[in-house]
Design a protein around this motif. Structure first.
Motif, PDB file in Angstrom:
ATOM      1  N   GLN A 229       0.794  -0.855   0.187  1.00  0.00           N
ATOM      2  CA  GLN A 229       0.330  -0.084   0.310  1.00  0.00           C
ATOM      3  C   GLN A 229       0.771   0.718  -0.074  1.00  0.00           C
ATOM      4  OE1 GLN A 229      -2.358  -0.807   3.661  1.00  0.00           O
ATOM      5  NE2 GLN A 229      -4.239  -1.777   2.335  1.00  0.00           N
ATOM      6  N   GLU A 230       2.176   0.855   0.883  1.00  0.00           N
ATOM      7  CA  GLU A 230       3.085   2.674   1.192  1.00  0.00           C
ATOM      8  C   GLU A 230       3.708   2.885  -0.372  1.00  0.00           C
ATOM      9  OE1 GLU A 230       5.425   1.789   4.114  1.00  0.00           O
ATOM     10  OE2 GLU A 230       3.896   2.720   5.699  1.00  0.00           O
ATOM     11  N   ARG A 231       4.179   1.485  -1.335  1.00  0.00           N
ATOM     12  CA  ARG A 231       4.296   1.795  -2.315  1.00  0.00           C
ATOM     13  C   ARG A 231       3.373   2.422  -3.389  1.00  0.00           C
ATOM     14  NH1 ARG A 231       7.313  -4.232  -3.556  1.00  0.00           N
ATOM     15  NH2 ARG A 231       9.653  -3.743  -2.156  1.00  0.00           N
ATOM     16  N   GLY A 232       1.999   2.181  -3.289  1.00  0.00           N
ATOM     17  CA  GLY A 232       1.215   1.958  -4.299  1.00  0.00           C
ATOM     18  C   GLY A 232       1.692   4.244  -3.901  1.00  0.00           C
ATOM     19  N   LYS A 233       1.657   4.872  -3.080  1.00  0.00           N
ATOM     20  CA  LYS A 233       1.241   6.126  -2.494  1.00  0.00           C
ATOM     21  C   LYS A 233       2.808   6.943  -3.236  1.00  0.00           C
ATOM     22  CE  LYS A 233      -1.760   5.240   1.631  1.00  0.00           C
ATOM     23  NZ  LYS A 233      -2.006   5.351   2.902  1.00  0.00           N
ATOM     24  N   ASN A 234       3.791   6.260  -2.848  1.00  0.00           N
ATOM     25  CA  ASN A 234       4.885   6.662  -3.262  1.00  0.00           C
ATOM     26  C   ASN A 234       5.662   5.428  -3.669  1.00  0.00           C
ATOM     27  OD1 ASN A 234       5.041   8.617  -0.927  1.00  0.00           O
ATOM     28  ND2 ASN A 234       4.322   6.757   0.366  1.00  0.00           N
TER      29      ASN A 234
END
Length: 530
Positions: free
Chosen positions: A247-252
Protein backbone atom coordinates in the motif's frame (compact mmCIF):
# COMPACT_ATOMS: atom_id res chain seq x y z
CA UNK A 1 7.76 -15.52 4.00
CA UNK A 2 7.84 -19.22 3.09
CA UNK A 3 8.00 -18.45 -0.62
CA UNK A 4 10.51 -15.65 -0.17
CA UNK A 5 12.75 -17.75 2.04
CA UNK A 6 12.49 -20.66 -0.36
CA UNK A 7 13.40 -18.48 -3.30
CA UNK A 8 16.54 -17.32 -1.51
CA UNK A 9 17.42 -20.72 -0.17
CA UNK A 10 19.93 -21.74 -2.83
CA UNK A 11 20.45 -18.45 -4.61
CA UNK A 12 23.39 -17.22 -2.59
CA UNK A 13 26.48 -18.99 -1.22
CA UNK A 14 28.75 -17.56 1.47
CA UNK A 15 29.66 -14.24 -0.03
CA UNK A 16 32.26 -12.21 1.78
CA UNK A 17 35.63 -13.41 2.92
CA UNK A 18 38.58 -11.13 3.50
CA UNK A 19 41.71 -13.28 3.53
CA UNK A 20 42.76 -16.67 2.19
CA UNK A 21 45.25 -19.38 3.14
CA UNK A 22 45.21 -21.44 -0.04
CA UNK A 23 47.69 -20.86 -2.84
CA UNK A 24 46.80 -20.70 -6.55
CA UNK A 25 46.89 -24.13 -8.16
CA UNK A 26 49.38 -24.82 -10.91
CA UNK A 27 47.93 -24.16 -14.33
CA UNK A 28 45.34 -21.70 -13.04
CA UNK A 29 45.09 -18.12 -14.21
CA UNK A 30 43.75 -15.56 -11.74
CA UNK A 31 41.84 -12.66 -13.20
CA UNK A 32 44.04 -9.62 -12.66
CA UNK A 33 43.96 -5.94 -13.46
CA UNK A 34 46.21 -4.47 -16.11
CA UNK A 35 45.67 -0.74 -15.83
CA UNK A 36 47.32 2.46 -14.75
CA UNK A 37 46.39 1.79 -11.15
CA UNK A 38 50.07 1.72 -10.16
CA UNK A 39 51.26 4.54 -12.39
CA UNK A 40 52.91 7.68 -11.05
CA UNK A 41 54.38 6.10 -7.88
CA UNK A 42 54.70 8.43 -4.94
CA UNK A 43 58.21 9.47 -4.01
CA UNK A 44 59.52 8.20 -0.64
CA UNK A 45 58.36 10.53 2.10
CA UNK A 46 55.79 12.09 -0.22
CA UNK A 47 52.72 13.81 1.19
CA UNK A 48 49.58 13.50 -0.93
CA UNK A 49 46.11 14.92 -0.41
CA UNK A 50 42.55 13.88 -1.25
CA UNK A 51 38.99 14.85 -0.48
CA UNK A 52 38.35 11.24 0.52
CA UNK A 53 40.58 8.25 1.20
CA UNK A 54 38.90 4.87 0.85
CA UNK A 55 40.83 2.34 2.94
CA UNK A 56 40.31 -1.07 1.34
CA UNK A 57 40.15 -1.99 -2.34
CA UNK A 58 37.52 -4.70 -2.09
CA UNK A 59 34.14 -4.42 -3.74
CA UNK A 60 32.80 -2.08 -1.02
CA UNK A 61 35.70 0.33 -1.31
CA UNK A 62 35.90 0.37 -5.09
CA UNK A 63 32.15 0.87 -5.47
CA UNK A 64 32.19 3.67 -2.91
CA UNK A 65 34.87 5.49 -4.92
CA UNK A 66 32.99 5.00 -8.18
CA UNK A 67 29.68 6.10 -6.60
CA UNK A 68 31.35 9.27 -5.30
CA UNK A 69 32.42 10.09 -8.85
CA UNK A 70 29.29 9.08 -10.78
CA UNK A 71 26.60 10.16 -8.29
CA UNK A 72 28.19 13.10 -6.48
CA UNK A 73 30.95 14.50 -8.69
CA UNK A 74 33.63 13.79 -6.07
CA UNK A 75 36.66 12.74 -8.10
CA UNK A 76 39.50 13.65 -5.72
CA UNK A 77 39.46 10.20 -4.16
CA UNK A 78 42.23 7.76 -3.29
CA UNK A 79 41.59 4.01 -2.82
CA UNK A 80 44.31 2.17 -0.92
CA UNK A 81 44.64 -1.61 -0.79
CA UNK A 82 47.19 -3.54 1.26
CA UNK A 83 47.30 -6.46 -1.13
CA UNK A 84 48.73 -6.55 -4.64
CA UNK A 85 45.34 -6.96 -6.31
CA UNK A 86 41.94 -5.29 -5.98
CA UNK A 87 38.62 -7.02 -5.39
CA UNK A 88 38.94 -8.29 -1.83
CA UNK A 89 37.15 -11.60 -1.43
CA UNK A 90 36.18 -11.79 -5.11
CA UNK A 91 38.47 -14.44 -6.55
CA UNK A 92 37.83 -15.66 -10.10
CA UNK A 93 40.12 -18.38 -11.44
CA UNK A 94 40.39 -19.64 -15.01
CA UNK A 95 42.01 -22.53 -16.84
CA UNK A 96 41.36 -21.31 -20.38
CA UNK A 97 43.12 -24.22 -22.09
CA UNK A 98 40.84 -26.69 -20.30
CA UNK A 99 37.62 -24.67 -20.47
CA UNK A 100 37.14 -24.08 -16.72
CA UNK A 101 36.26 -20.84 -14.95
CA UNK A 102 35.26 -20.77 -11.30
CA UNK A 103 34.89 -18.60 -8.21
CA UNK A 104 36.63 -19.14 -4.88
CA UNK A 105 34.81 -16.38 -2.99
CA UNK A 106 31.32 -15.17 -3.79
CA UNK A 107 29.72 -16.99 -6.71
CA UNK A 108 26.98 -14.60 -7.88
CA UNK A 109 24.79 -11.67 -6.89
CA UNK A 110 21.13 -10.71 -6.83
CA UNK A 111 20.69 -8.37 -9.84
CA UNK A 112 19.20 -5.42 -7.98
CA UNK A 113 19.16 -2.04 -9.69
CA UNK A 114 22.10 -0.66 -7.65
CA UNK A 115 24.34 -3.58 -8.70
CA UNK A 116 23.21 -3.32 -12.32
CA UNK A 117 23.86 0.43 -12.24
CA UNK A 118 27.39 -0.20 -10.95
CA UNK A 119 27.95 -2.76 -13.71
CA UNK A 120 26.63 -0.47 -16.44
CA UNK A 121 28.66 2.50 -15.16
CA UNK A 122 31.71 0.21 -15.27
CA UNK A 123 31.14 -0.62 -18.94
CA UNK A 124 30.03 -4.19 -18.27
CA UNK A 125 26.42 -4.17 -19.48
CA UNK A 126 27.18 -6.54 -22.37
CA UNK A 127 29.15 -8.86 -20.07
CA UNK A 128 26.30 -9.54 -17.64
CA UNK A 129 25.00 -13.12 -17.51
CA UNK A 130 21.85 -14.23 -15.70
CA UNK A 131 20.79 -17.58 -14.32
CA UNK A 132 17.61 -19.22 -15.53
CA UNK A 133 14.87 -17.99 -13.14
CA UNK A 134 12.97 -21.25 -13.69
CA UNK A 135 15.90 -23.42 -12.68
CA UNK A 136 15.13 -25.43 -9.54
CA UNK A 137 16.75 -25.03 -6.15
CA UNK A 138 17.07 -27.98 -3.80
CA UNK A 139 17.31 -28.78 -0.11
CA UNK A 140 18.54 -32.16 1.14
CA UNK A 141 15.94 -33.74 3.38
CA UNK A 142 15.73 -37.39 4.47
CA UNK A 143 18.27 -38.50 1.89
CA UNK A 144 16.62 -36.82 -1.09
CA UNK A 145 17.19 -33.54 -2.92
CA UNK A 146 13.80 -31.85 -2.78
CA UNK A 147 12.88 -28.80 -4.89
CA UNK A 148 12.13 -25.56 -3.09
CA UNK A 149 9.06 -23.56 -4.20
CA UNK A 150 10.10 -20.56 -6.27
CA UNK A 151 6.68 -18.85 -6.34
CA UNK A 152 3.47 -18.93 -4.28
CA UNK A 153 1.72 -21.20 -6.81
CA UNK A 154 4.28 -23.93 -5.99
CA UNK A 155 3.48 -23.97 -2.26
CA UNK A 156 0.65 -26.56 -2.29
CA UNK A 157 2.67 -29.08 -4.30
CA UNK A 158 6.24 -29.22 -2.97
CA UNK A 159 7.13 -32.13 -0.72
CA UNK A 160 9.81 -30.49 1.42
CA UNK A 161 7.16 -29.69 4.06
CA UNK A 162 4.18 -31.60 5.40
CA UNK A 163 0.60 -30.33 5.11
CA UNK A 164 0.48 -29.52 8.87
CA UNK A 165 3.77 -27.65 8.49
CA UNK A 166 2.39 -25.59 5.60
CA UNK A 167 -0.78 -24.79 7.56
CA UNK A 168 1.26 -23.73 10.60
CA UNK A 169 3.36 -21.43 8.42
CA UNK A 170 0.30 -19.90 6.77
CA UNK A 171 -1.52 -19.23 10.04
CA UNK A 172 1.61 -17.80 11.61
CA UNK A 173 2.19 -15.48 8.67
CA UNK A 174 -1.38 -14.21 9.13
CA UNK A 175 -0.64 -13.42 12.77
CA UNK A 176 -2.00 -16.50 14.55
CA UNK A 177 1.14 -17.18 16.58
CA UNK A 178 2.72 -16.16 19.91
CA UNK A 179 3.43 -12.42 20.31
CA UNK A 180 6.94 -10.98 20.06
CA UNK A 181 8.93 -11.44 23.30
CA UNK A 182 9.87 -7.78 23.71
CA UNK A 183 13.60 -8.35 23.13
CA UNK A 184 15.91 -8.95 20.18
CA UNK A 185 15.21 -12.40 18.74
CA UNK A 186 17.55 -14.78 17.02
CA UNK A 187 16.63 -15.99 13.54
CA UNK A 188 15.61 -19.33 15.00
CA UNK A 189 13.36 -17.78 17.64
CA UNK A 190 11.66 -15.45 15.16
CA UNK A 191 11.03 -18.11 12.51
CA UNK A 192 9.87 -20.82 14.91
CA UNK A 193 7.48 -18.36 16.56
CA UNK A 194 6.08 -16.94 13.31
CA UNK A 195 6.22 -19.85 10.87
CA UNK A 196 6.81 -23.01 12.82
CA UNK A 197 9.47 -25.69 13.19
CA UNK A 198 9.33 -27.07 9.65
CA UNK A 199 9.98 -23.75 7.93
CA UNK A 200 12.93 -23.20 10.23
CA UNK A 201 14.46 -26.69 10.02
CA UNK A 202 13.90 -27.29 6.30
CA UNK A 203 14.25 -23.83 4.77
CA UNK A 204 15.71 -21.14 7.01
CA UNK A 205 18.36 -23.15 8.85
CA UNK A 206 20.03 -24.37 5.64
CA UNK A 207 19.66 -20.88 4.15
CA UNK A 208 21.52 -19.36 7.13
CA UNK A 209 24.22 -22.00 6.81
CA UNK A 210 24.54 -21.44 3.07
CA UNK A 211 24.59 -17.63 3.06
CA UNK A 212 26.07 -16.63 6.42
CA UNK A 213 27.81 -19.93 7.22
CA UNK A 214 26.18 -19.10 10.52
CA UNK A 215 24.31 -20.50 13.48
CA UNK A 216 20.67 -19.31 13.30
CA UNK A 217 20.29 -19.74 17.04
CA UNK A 218 22.78 -16.86 17.41
CA UNK A 219 22.15 -14.75 14.30
CA UNK A 220 19.98 -11.68 14.88
CA UNK A 221 16.74 -11.60 12.89
CA UNK A 222 16.70 -7.80 13.00
CA UNK A 223 20.30 -7.46 11.80
CA UNK A 224 20.54 -10.35 9.36
CA UNK A 225 17.05 -10.26 7.81
CA UNK A 226 15.85 -6.78 8.62
CA UNK A 227 13.35 -6.52 5.76
CA UNK A 228 11.37 -9.53 7.01
CA UNK A 229 11.73 -8.47 10.65
CA UNK A 230 10.27 -5.04 9.80
CA UNK A 231 7.17 -6.63 8.23
CA UNK A 232 5.98 -7.88 11.60
CA UNK A 233 6.94 -4.58 13.23
CA UNK A 234 5.00 -2.55 10.65
CA UNK A 235 1.90 -4.68 10.18
CA UNK A 236 1.54 -6.86 13.26
CA UNK A 237 2.28 -9.98 11.22
CA UNK A 238 4.31 -10.95 8.18
CA UNK A 239 1.27 -10.85 5.88
CA UNK A 240 0.00 -7.66 7.49
CA UNK A 241 3.38 -6.01 7.00
CA UNK A 242 3.54 -7.16 3.39
CA UNK A 243 0.12 -5.66 2.64
CA UNK A 244 1.09 -2.39 4.32
CA UNK A 245 4.33 -2.24 2.35
CA UNK A 246 2.48 -2.75 -0.93
CA UNK A 247 0.00 0.00 0.00
CA UNK A 248 2.80 2.42 0.85
CA UNK A 249 4.53 1.68 -2.45
CA UNK A 250 1.32 2.55 -4.24
CA UNK A 251 1.18 5.91 -2.47
CA UNK A 252 4.88 6.60 -3.03
CA UNK A 253 5.87 5.11 -6.40
CA UNK A 254 9.55 4.61 -7.13
CA UNK A 255 11.34 7.02 -9.46
CA UNK A 256 11.45 6.01 -13.10
CA UNK A 257 13.91 3.18 -13.66
CA UNK A 258 17.18 3.95 -15.42
CA UNK A 259 16.52 2.93 -19.05
CA UNK A 260 20.13 1.78 -19.42
CA UNK A 261 19.60 -1.14 -17.05
CA UNK A 262 18.76 -4.63 -18.31
CA UNK A 263 15.58 -6.25 -17.02
CA UNK A 264 16.21 -9.64 -15.38
CA UNK A 265 13.44 -12.17 -15.77
CA UNK A 266 12.05 -13.48 -12.50
CA UNK A 267 13.94 -14.41 -9.33
CA UNK A 268 17.49 -15.14 -10.41
CA UNK A 269 21.17 -14.46 -9.80
CA UNK A 270 23.79 -12.91 -12.04
CA UNK A 271 27.51 -12.75 -12.79
CA UNK A 272 29.73 -11.66 -15.67
CA UNK A 273 30.96 -13.45 -18.77
CA UNK A 274 34.44 -13.91 -17.31
CA UNK A 275 33.40 -14.11 -13.67
CA UNK A 276 32.80 -11.69 -10.83
CA UNK A 277 36.35 -10.32 -10.97
CA UNK A 278 35.35 -8.36 -14.06
CA UNK A 279 33.57 -5.81 -11.84
CA UNK A 280 36.45 -4.80 -9.51
CA UNK A 281 38.86 -4.99 -12.44
CA UNK A 282 36.71 -2.65 -14.53
CA UNK A 283 36.28 -0.15 -11.70
CA UNK A 284 40.01 -0.22 -10.97
CA UNK A 285 40.79 0.47 -14.62
CA UNK A 286 38.40 3.43 -14.64
CA UNK A 287 39.81 4.88 -11.43
CA UNK A 288 43.35 4.46 -12.76
CA UNK A 289 46.13 5.93 -10.61
CA UNK A 290 43.58 6.73 -7.88
CA UNK A 291 43.88 3.07 -6.82
CA UNK A 292 47.04 2.30 -4.87
CA UNK A 293 47.91 -1.37 -4.49
CA UNK A 294 50.33 -2.85 -1.92
CA UNK A 295 49.76 0.20 0.31
CA UNK A 296 49.60 -0.88 3.96
CA UNK A 297 48.03 1.65 6.32
CA UNK A 298 50.11 1.90 9.48
CA UNK A 299 48.45 4.82 11.26
CA UNK A 300 45.71 7.43 11.08
CA UNK A 301 45.72 10.61 13.13
CA UNK A 302 43.59 13.73 13.39
CA UNK A 303 45.20 16.56 11.47
CA UNK A 304 46.22 19.75 13.26
CA UNK A 305 44.02 21.57 10.79
CA UNK A 306 41.02 19.79 9.27
CA UNK A 307 40.73 16.13 8.34
CA UNK A 308 43.15 13.26 8.86
CA UNK A 309 46.71 12.17 8.12
CA UNK A 310 47.16 8.57 6.99
CA UNK A 311 50.64 7.01 6.88
CA UNK A 312 51.33 4.07 4.56
CA UNK A 313 54.09 1.59 3.90
CA UNK A 314 54.29 1.38 0.11
CA UNK A 315 56.62 -0.23 -2.44
CA UNK A 316 58.15 3.24 -2.86
CA UNK A 317 58.61 3.80 0.87
CA UNK A 318 56.66 5.69 3.54
CA UNK A 319 53.90 7.94 2.15
CA UNK A 320 51.48 10.17 4.07
CA UNK A 321 48.12 11.37 2.83
CA UNK A 322 46.15 14.38 4.05
CA UNK A 323 42.41 13.62 3.70
CA UNK A 324 39.29 15.65 4.38
CA UNK A 325 37.35 12.41 4.93
CA UNK A 326 38.14 8.71 5.35
CA UNK A 327 36.03 5.58 5.00
CA UNK A 328 37.31 2.27 6.35
CA UNK A 329 35.96 -0.60 4.22
CA UNK A 330 38.40 -3.16 5.62
CA UNK A 331 37.33 -6.04 7.92
CA UNK A 332 36.27 -4.88 11.37
CA UNK A 333 39.14 -6.63 13.14
CA UNK A 334 41.67 -4.80 10.93
CA UNK A 335 39.89 -1.48 11.45
CA UNK A 336 39.93 -2.15 15.19
CA UNK A 337 43.72 -2.32 15.32
CA UNK A 338 44.17 0.80 13.19
CA UNK A 339 41.61 2.90 15.09
CA UNK A 340 42.66 1.90 18.62
CA UNK A 341 45.02 4.89 19.08
CA UNK A 342 42.11 7.18 18.18
CA UNK A 343 39.31 5.52 20.15
CA UNK A 344 39.66 2.52 22.41
CA UNK A 345 35.88 2.23 22.73
CA UNK A 346 35.37 2.10 18.96
CA UNK A 347 38.21 -0.40 18.62
CA UNK A 348 36.75 -2.61 21.36
CA UNK A 349 33.34 -2.68 19.66
CA UNK A 350 34.85 -3.49 16.26
CA UNK A 351 36.98 -6.29 17.71
CA UNK A 352 33.89 -8.17 18.90
CA UNK A 353 32.47 -9.03 15.47
CA UNK A 354 32.98 -12.72 14.71
CA UNK A 355 34.20 -14.13 11.37
CA UNK A 356 34.14 -17.97 11.21
CA UNK A 357 36.21 -19.95 8.67
CA UNK A 358 34.81 -21.24 5.37
CA UNK A 359 36.42 -23.33 2.64
CA UNK A 360 35.45 -23.20 -1.04
CA UNK A 361 36.12 -26.52 -2.76
CA UNK A 362 35.69 -26.60 -6.55
CA UNK A 363 35.52 -29.99 -8.28
CA UNK A 364 34.43 -31.38 -11.64
CA UNK A 365 32.85 -34.72 -12.55
CA UNK A 366 31.86 -36.21 -15.90
CA UNK A 367 28.13 -35.79 -16.60
CA UNK A 368 27.63 -39.56 -16.34
CA UNK A 369 28.70 -39.38 -12.68
CA UNK A 370 25.44 -37.59 -11.79
CA UNK A 371 22.68 -39.85 -10.50
CA UNK A 372 19.94 -40.35 -13.07
CA UNK A 373 17.22 -39.19 -10.69
CA UNK A 374 19.05 -35.84 -10.40
CA UNK A 375 19.12 -35.20 -14.15
CA UNK A 376 16.51 -33.21 -16.07
CA UNK A 377 16.43 -34.00 -19.79
CA UNK A 378 19.79 -35.68 -19.42
CA UNK A 379 21.44 -32.60 -17.86
CA UNK A 380 22.19 -31.34 -14.37
CA UNK A 381 19.94 -28.31 -14.10
CA UNK A 382 19.37 -25.92 -11.25
CA UNK A 383 20.96 -23.32 -9.03
CA UNK A 384 22.30 -25.74 -6.46
CA UNK A 385 21.48 -27.40 -3.17
CA UNK A 386 21.63 -26.65 0.56
CA UNK A 387 22.14 -29.11 3.40
CA UNK A 388 20.48 -28.69 6.83
CA UNK A 389 22.87 -29.49 9.66
CA UNK A 390 20.47 -32.20 10.84
CA UNK A 391 20.91 -34.30 7.68
CA UNK A 392 24.27 -35.85 8.46
CA UNK A 393 26.46 -34.11 5.88
CA UNK A 394 29.35 -31.76 6.57
CA UNK A 395 29.13 -29.64 3.42
CA UNK A 396 27.00 -26.50 3.78
CA UNK A 397 25.85 -26.46 0.17
CA UNK A 398 26.77 -26.94 -3.47
CA UNK A 399 26.44 -24.51 -6.38
CA UNK A 400 25.89 -26.03 -9.84
CA UNK A 401 28.32 -23.59 -11.44
CA UNK A 402 28.28 -25.10 -14.93
CA UNK A 403 24.47 -25.14 -14.96
CA UNK A 404 24.08 -21.66 -13.54
CA UNK A 405 26.20 -19.68 -16.04
CA UNK A 406 27.60 -20.44 -19.50
CA UNK A 407 31.19 -21.43 -20.31
CA UNK A 408 32.16 -22.58 -16.83
CA UNK A 409 33.16 -26.12 -17.80
CA UNK A 410 33.95 -28.09 -20.98
CA UNK A 411 31.26 -30.16 -22.69
CA UNK A 412 30.41 -33.37 -20.90
CA UNK A 413 31.62 -32.11 -17.51
CA UNK A 414 29.85 -30.54 -14.53
CA UNK A 415 31.47 -27.94 -12.28
CA UNK A 416 30.45 -27.89 -8.62
CA UNK A 417 31.41 -25.24 -6.06
CA UNK A 418 31.06 -26.56 -2.52
CA UNK A 419 31.21 -24.64 0.76
CA UNK A 420 32.24 -26.29 4.02
CA UNK A 421 32.92 -24.95 7.52
CA UNK A 422 31.20 -21.99 9.12
CA UNK A 423 30.23 -21.13 12.67
CA UNK A 424 29.17 -24.69 13.50
CA UNK A 425 32.26 -26.35 11.98
CA UNK A 426 35.33 -24.25 12.73
CA UNK A 427 37.61 -27.30 12.70
CA UNK A 428 38.08 -27.06 8.93
CA UNK A 429 41.11 -24.80 9.46
CA UNK A 430 43.04 -27.80 10.78
CA UNK A 431 42.17 -30.03 7.81
CA UNK A 432 44.40 -30.55 4.78
CA UNK A 433 43.23 -29.82 1.25
CA UNK A 434 42.86 -33.53 0.55
CA UNK A 435 40.76 -34.01 3.70
CA UNK A 436 38.44 -31.20 2.64
CA UNK A 437 38.06 -32.69 -0.85
CA UNK A 438 37.38 -36.13 0.64
CA UNK A 439 34.66 -34.67 2.90
CA UNK A 440 32.97 -32.91 -0.04
CA UNK A 441 33.19 -35.93 -2.33
CA UNK A 442 31.84 -38.22 0.41
CA UNK A 443 28.85 -35.93 0.96
CA UNK A 444 28.08 -35.56 -2.76
CA UNK A 445 28.01 -39.34 -3.20
CA UNK A 446 25.17 -39.50 -0.67
CA UNK A 447 22.70 -37.60 -2.84
CA UNK A 448 24.04 -36.26 -6.17
CA UNK A 449 26.99 -38.32 -7.43
CA UNK A 450 26.88 -42.05 -8.17
CA UNK A 451 28.72 -43.86 -5.34
CA UNK A 452 30.88 -45.74 -7.88
CA UNK A 453 31.71 -42.72 -10.02
CA UNK A 454 35.31 -41.79 -10.80
CA UNK A 455 37.17 -39.48 -8.47
CA UNK A 456 36.57 -35.77 -9.09
CA UNK A 457 38.97 -33.44 -10.84
CA UNK A 458 40.00 -31.01 -8.10
CA UNK A 459 40.30 -27.48 -9.43
CA UNK A 460 40.55 -25.32 -6.33
CA UNK A 461 40.58 -25.48 -2.55
CA UNK A 462 40.60 -22.14 -0.80
CA UNK A 463 40.29 -21.73 2.95
CA UNK A 464 39.10 -18.38 4.26
CA UNK A 465 40.12 -18.43 7.96
CA UNK A 466 38.05 -15.32 8.77
CA UNK A 467 35.30 -15.45 6.21
CA UNK A 468 31.88 -13.91 6.80
CA UNK A 469 31.00 -11.44 9.58
CA UNK A 470 28.24 -12.89 11.72
CA UNK A 471 25.27 -10.59 12.36
CA UNK A 472 24.70 -11.99 15.83
CA UNK A 473 22.18 -10.82 18.41
CA UNK A 474 23.53 -7.45 19.51
CA UNK A 475 25.29 -6.77 16.18
CA UNK A 476 23.51 -3.48 15.51
CA UNK A 477 24.20 -2.31 19.07
CA UNK A 478 27.93 -3.00 18.63
CA UNK A 479 27.96 -1.17 15.31
CA UNK A 480 26.15 1.81 16.85
CA UNK A 481 28.63 1.77 19.76
CA UNK A 482 31.59 1.95 17.37
CA UNK A 483 30.06 4.81 15.37
CA UNK A 484 29.01 6.69 18.52
CA UNK A 485 32.50 6.38 20.01
CA UNK A 486 33.99 7.97 16.90
CA UNK A 487 31.41 10.76 16.93
CA UNK A 488 31.91 11.46 20.64
CA UNK A 489 35.65 11.54 20.07
CA UNK A 490 35.20 14.33 17.55
CA UNK A 491 36.17 12.22 14.55
CA UNK A 492 33.78 13.78 12.05
CA UNK A 493 34.37 12.61 8.51
CA UNK A 494 35.65 9.18 9.58
CA UNK A 495 33.21 6.56 8.29
CA UNK A 496 32.82 2.80 8.66
CA UNK A 497 31.79 0.68 5.67
CA UNK A 498 32.03 -2.82 4.25
CA UNK A 499 30.16 -6.06 4.66
CA UNK A 500 29.88 -5.99 8.47
CA UNK A 501 28.07 -2.65 8.09
CA UNK A 502 25.94 -3.08 4.97
CA UNK A 503 25.38 -6.86 4.80
CA UNK A 504 27.27 -9.93 3.66
CA UNK A 505 25.76 -10.39 0.19
CA UNK A 506 27.69 -8.83 -2.68
CA UNK A 507 24.62 -6.86 -3.68
CA UNK A 508 24.30 -5.38 -0.20
CA UNK A 509 27.97 -4.37 -0.32
CA UNK A 510 27.25 -2.40 -3.51
CA UNK A 511 24.07 -0.86 -2.09
CA UNK A 512 26.00 0.05 1.06
CA UNK A 513 28.66 1.72 -1.08
CA UNK A 514 26.04 4.03 -2.60
CA UNK A 515 24.76 4.84 0.90
CA UNK A 516 28.29 5.55 2.15
CA UNK A 517 29.01 7.76 -0.86
CA UNK A 518 25.93 9.86 -0.06
CA UNK A 519 27.06 10.32 3.55
CA UNK A 520 30.59 11.28 2.49
CA UNK A 521 29.34 13.72 -0.13
CA UNK A 522 27.05 15.38 2.41
CA UNK A 523 29.95 15.71 4.84
CA UNK A 524 32.26 17.19 2.20
CA UNK A 525 29.60 19.73 1.27
CA UNK A 526 29.39 20.86 4.90
CA UNK A 527 33.19 20.75 5.19
CA UNK A 528 33.53 23.23 2.33
CA UNK A 529 31.54 25.83 4.28
CA UNK A 530 33.28 25.41 7.64
Amino acid sequence: MVAAAATMATAAPPLCAPRALARPRRGSVRCAVVSDATEAPAAPGARLSADCVVVGGGISGLCTAQALATRHGVSDVLVTEARARPGGNITTVERPDEGYLWEEGPNSFQPSDPVLTMAVDSGLKDDLVFGDPNAPRFVLWEGKLRPVPSKPADLPFFDLMSIPGKLRAGLGALGIRPPPPGREESVEEFVRRNLGAEVFERLIEPFCSGVYAGDPSKLSMKAAFGKVWRLEEAGGSIIGGTIKTIQERGKNPKPERDPRLPKPKGQTVASFRKGLAMLPNAITSRLGSKVKLSWKLTSITKSDSKGYVLVYETPEGIVSVQAKSVIMTIPSYVASDILRPLSGDAADALSRFYYPPVAAVTVSYPMNAIRKECLIDGELQGFGQLHPRSQGVETLGTIYSSSLFPNRAPAGRVLLLNYIGGATNTGIVSKSESELVEAVDRDLRKMLINPRAVDPLVLGVRVWPQAIPQFLVGHLDLLDAAKSALNLGGYDGLFLGGNYVAGVALGRCVEGAYESASQISEFLTKYAYK
